[in-house]
Design an enzyme around this catalytic site. Structure first.
Site, PDB file in Angstrom:
ATOM      1  N   LYS A   1      -6.667  -1.990  10.548  1.00 59.75           N
ATOM      2  CA  LYS A   1      -7.913  -2.531  11.050  1.00 59.75           C
ATOM      3  C   LYS A   1      -7.864  -4.047  11.172  1.00 59.75           C
ATOM      4  O   LYS A   1      -8.605  -4.653  11.950  1.00 59.75           O
ATOM      5  CB  LYS A   1      -9.052  -2.181  10.075  1.00 59.75           C
ATOM      6  CG  LYS A   1      -9.240  -0.715   9.851  1.00 59.75           C
ATOM      7  CD  LYS A   1     -10.303  -0.501   8.750  1.00 59.75           C
ATOM      8  CE  LYS A   1     -10.424   0.963   8.414  1.00 59.75           C
ATOM      9  NZ  LYS A   1     -11.223   1.178   7.203  1.00 59.75           N
ATOM     10  N   GLY A   2      -7.004  -4.678  10.385  1.00 59.11           N
ATOM     11  CA  GLY A   2      -7.074  -6.123  10.194  1.00 59.11           C
ATOM     12  C   GLY A   2      -6.978  -6.996  11.432  1.00 59.11           C
ATOM     13  O   GLY A   2      -7.546  -8.073  11.472  1.00 59.11           O
TER      14      GLY A   2
ATOM     15  N   ASP B   1      -2.745  -9.053  11.749  1.00 56.20           N
ATOM     16  CA  ASP B   1      -3.502 -10.124  11.092  1.00 56.20           C
ATOM     17  C   ASP B   1      -2.591 -11.051  10.300  1.00 56.20           C
ATOM     18  O   ASP B   1      -2.709 -12.267  10.391  1.00 56.20           O
ATOM     19  CB  ASP B   1      -4.618  -9.546  10.198  1.00 56.20           C
ATOM     20  CG  ASP B   1      -4.136  -8.504   9.193  1.00 56.20           C
ATOM     21  OD1 ASP B   1      -2.927  -8.177   9.169  1.00 56.20           O
ATOM     22  OD2 ASP B   1      -4.976  -7.998   8.431  1.00 56.20           O
TER      23      ASP B   1
ATOM     24  N   ASP C   1       3.411 -10.597   5.915  1.00 52.51           N
ATOM     25  CA  ASP C   1       3.558 -10.916   4.498  1.00 52.51           C
ATOM     26  C   ASP C   1       4.975 -10.519   4.058  1.00 52.51           C
ATOM     27  O   ASP C   1       5.918 -11.268   4.293  1.00 52.51           O
ATOM     28  CB  ASP C   1       2.442 -10.177   3.750  1.00 52.51           C
ATOM     29  CG  ASP C   1       2.364 -10.499   2.278  1.00 52.51           C
ATOM     30  OD1 ASP C   1       2.592 -11.651   1.914  1.00 52.51           O
ATOM     31  OD2 ASP C   1       2.060  -9.590   1.482  1.00 52.51           O
TER      32      ASP C   1
ATOM     33  N   LYS D   1       3.086 -15.669   6.221  1.00 54.94           N
ATOM     34  CA  LYS D   1       3.365 -16.153   4.859  1.00 54.94           C
ATOM     35  C   LYS D   1       4.860 -16.004   4.625  1.00 54.94           C
ATOM     36  O   LYS D   1       5.307 -15.047   3.995  1.00 54.94           O
ATOM     37  CB  LYS D   1       2.666 -15.229   3.845  1.00 54.94           C
ATOM     38  CG  LYS D   1       1.283 -15.587   3.431  1.00 54.94           C
ATOM     39  CD  LYS D   1       0.939 -14.683   2.226  1.00 54.94           C
ATOM     40  CE  LYS D   1      -0.522 -14.495   2.072  1.00 54.94           C
ATOM     41  NZ  LYS D   1      -0.817 -13.430   1.074  1.00 54.94           N
TER      42      LYS D   1
ATOM     43  N   PHE E   1      -3.659 -15.146  -1.590  1.00 55.37           N
ATOM     44  CA  PHE E   1      -4.351 -14.014  -0.973  1.00 55.37           C
ATOM     45  C   PHE E   1      -5.599 -14.504  -0.246  1.00 55.37           C
ATOM     46  O   PHE E   1      -6.442 -15.161  -0.833  1.00 55.37           O
ATOM     47  CB  PHE E   1      -4.721 -12.961  -2.013  1.00 55.37           C
ATOM     48  CG  PHE E   1      -5.245 -11.706  -1.391  1.00 55.37           C
ATOM     49  CD1 PHE E   1      -4.377 -10.766  -0.855  1.00 55.37           C
ATOM     50  CD2 PHE E   1      -6.610 -11.482  -1.296  1.00 55.37           C
ATOM     51  CE1 PHE E   1      -4.857  -9.612  -0.242  1.00 55.37           C
ATOM     52  CE2 PHE E   1      -7.102 -10.329  -0.688  1.00 55.37           C
ATOM     53  CZ  PHE E   1      -6.224  -9.403  -0.169  1.00 55.37           C
ATOM     54  N   VAL E   2      -5.693 -14.206   1.035  1.00 57.38           N
ATOM     55  CA  VAL E   2      -6.812 -14.715   1.833  1.00 57.38           C
ATOM     56  C   VAL E   2      -7.630 -13.575   2.446  1.00 57.38           C
ATOM     57  O   VAL E   2      -7.127 -12.469   2.624  1.00 57.38           O
ATOM     58  CB  VAL E   2      -6.311 -15.654   2.962  1.00 57.38           C
ATOM     59  CG1 VAL E   2      -5.694 -16.909   2.386  1.00 57.38           C
ATOM     60  CG2 VAL E   2      -5.323 -14.937   3.895  1.00 57.38           C
TER      61      VAL E   2
ATOM     62  N   ASP F   1      -9.233  -8.205   4.821  1.00 59.44           N
ATOM     63  CA  ASP F   1     -10.164  -7.668   3.826  1.00 59.44           C
ATOM     64  C   ASP F   1      -9.630  -7.784   2.403  1.00 59.44           C
ATOM     65  O   ASP F   1      -8.446  -8.003   2.175  1.00 59.44           O
ATOM     66  CB  ASP F   1     -10.403  -6.183   4.093  1.00 59.44           C
ATOM     67  CG  ASP F   1      -9.199  -5.322   3.707  1.00 59.44           C
ATOM     68  OD1 ASP F   1      -8.085  -5.638   4.167  1.00 59.44           O
ATOM     69  OD2 ASP F   1      -9.364  -4.369   2.933  1.00 59.44           O
TER      70      ASP F   1
ATOM     71  N   ARG G   1     -14.071  -8.676   6.104  1.00 61.63           N
ATOM     72  CA  ARG G   1     -13.419  -8.765   7.425  1.00 61.63           C
ATOM     73  C   ARG G   1     -14.265  -9.548   8.428  1.00 61.63           C
ATOM     74  O   ARG G   1     -13.742 -10.111   9.378  1.00 61.63           O
ATOM     75  CB  ARG G   1     -13.180  -7.358   7.999  1.00 61.63           C
ATOM     76  CG  ARG G   1     -12.178  -6.524   7.231  1.00 61.63           C
ATOM     77  CD  ARG G   1     -11.797  -5.305   8.062  1.00 61.63           C
ATOM     78  NE  ARG G   1     -11.191  -4.243   7.276  1.00 61.63           N
ATOM     79  CZ  ARG G   1      -9.910  -4.163   6.965  1.00 61.63           C
ATOM     80  NH1 ARG G   1      -9.080  -5.108   7.359  1.00 61.63           N
ATOM     81  NH2 ARG G   1      -9.454  -3.159   6.259  1.00 61.63           N
TER      82      ARG G   1
HETATM   83  P1  5GP Z   1       3.369  -6.704   4.952  1.00 63.53           P
HETATM   84  O1  5GP Z   1       3.687  -5.296   5.313  1.00 63.53           O
HETATM   85  O2  5GP Z   1       3.945  -7.745   5.870  1.00 63.53           O
HETATM   86  O3  5GP Z   1       3.646  -6.986   3.509  1.00 63.53           O
HETATM   87  O4  5GP Z   1       1.818  -6.859   4.927  1.00 63.53           O
HETATM   88  C1  5GP Z   1       1.018  -6.772   5.970  1.00 63.53           C
HETATM   89  C2  5GP Z   1      -0.353  -6.309   5.515  1.00 63.53           C
HETATM   90  O5  5GP Z   1      -0.633  -6.632   4.140  1.00 63.53           O
HETATM   91  C3  5GP Z   1      -1.380  -7.059   6.299  1.00 63.53           C
HETATM   92  O6  5GP Z   1      -1.628  -6.434   7.546  1.00 63.53           O
HETATM   93  C4  5GP Z   1      -2.564  -7.038   5.362  1.00 63.53           C
HETATM   94  O7  5GP Z   1      -3.260  -5.821   5.517  1.00 63.53           O
HETATM   95  C5  5GP Z   1      -1.957  -7.089   3.986  1.00 63.53           C
HETATM   96  N1  5GP Z   1      -1.934  -8.474   3.454  1.00 63.53           N
HETATM   97  C6  5GP Z   1      -0.864  -9.232   3.167  1.00 63.53           C
HETATM   98  N2  5GP Z   1      -1.228 -10.458   2.706  1.00 63.53           N
HETATM   99  C7  5GP Z   1      -2.579 -10.460   2.718  1.00 63.53           C
HETATM  100  C8  5GP Z   1      -3.571 -11.456   2.376  1.00 63.53           C
HETATM  101  O8  5GP Z   1      -3.320 -12.596   1.959  1.00 63.53           O
HETATM  102  N3  5GP Z   1      -4.870 -11.075   2.521  1.00 63.53           N
HETATM  103  C9  5GP Z   1      -5.235  -9.843   2.983  1.00 63.53           C
HETATM  104  N4  5GP Z   1      -6.544  -9.596   3.066  1.00 63.53           N
HETATM  105  N5  5GP Z   1      -4.336  -8.904   3.320  1.00 63.53           N
HETATM  106  C10 5GP Z   1      -3.028  -9.210   3.195  1.00 63.53           C
HETATM  107 MG    MG Z   2      -3.303  -5.009   7.856  1.00 63.78          MG
END
Ligand code: 5GP
Ligand code: MG
Length: 183
Positions: A42-43, A99, A102, A130, A151-152, A158, A164
């Protein structure tokens, strides 16, 4: 400002300026080619809708859903749900829009799945990056902002399903985590 927000990291004006800039880069990269923007729900819904309205070139829109189970602020088991029909993927140039990048697990898995389903090309554009948190080798082709390892929430992002709809990006107060994680 919302009571649970500790600090605003990106305000509305900064966000719009960053999106204008990345939208121009994406527009020039895809000008003259057919492609589909694939918004990762959803992000990314807030970012994707602002982004595509700043890209004055023909494009199609599709959605996939990625949810990471694991409460709080760390990602856990990743669950992918595909909504595009095979015809929307096979042979197409796709631009995944998310969004935040990470650990990289979500986008690298989505890219793999889309290639497996016959996509001709899969690139990505993220609102936030990040780089300090990367666990798998994955880089976005386009990004609006780089952020520190914090964490934002807001602008689509969310915490436990909330925040959101904030029009800015901010960090949460400790009390806001404690209330939802422990409660
Ligand atoms: P990845 O698979 O790259 O670790 O993470 C992607 C997902 O982790 C993002 O789409 C999000 O849903 C969540 N995420 C990672 N860091 C953050 C953050 O700082 N804040 C929020 N709200 N979600 C995050
Ligand atoms: Mg996401």
């Amino acid at each position: 400002m919302h009571d649970d927000i500790e600090k605003v990291l990106l305000d509305e004006q900064q966000i719009i300026a960053g999106i204008d800039k990345v939208a121009k880069q994406v527009t020039e990269a895809y000008r003259g080619t057919e492609f589909t923007v694939v918004s990762v729900l959803k992000g990314s819904c807030v970012f994707a809708s602002d982004l595509i309205r700043r890209m004055p070139i023909p494009l199609e829109l599709a959605f996939v859903s990625a949810s990471s189970y694991g409460d709080g602020t760390t990602s856990g088991q990743l669950d992918l749900n595909f909504f595009p029909a095979e015809g929307e993927i096979r042979g197409k140039r796709l631009l995944l829009v998310d969004d935040i990048l990470d650990t990289g697990k979500t986008l690298s898995r989505l890219k793999g799945e889309l290639m497996k389903r016959g996509a001709a090309e899969v690139r990505s554009c993220v609102f936030l990056d990040k780089p300090a948190r990367r666990a798998v080798e994955y880089d976005a082709d386009f990004r609006a902002f780089e952020v520190e390892d914090l964490f934002v929430v807001g602008y689509g992002l969310d915490f436990a399903g909330r925040y959101r709809n904030l029009p800015y990006v901010g960090s949460l107060k400790k009390e806001a985590y404690a209330g939802l994680v422990d409660g």
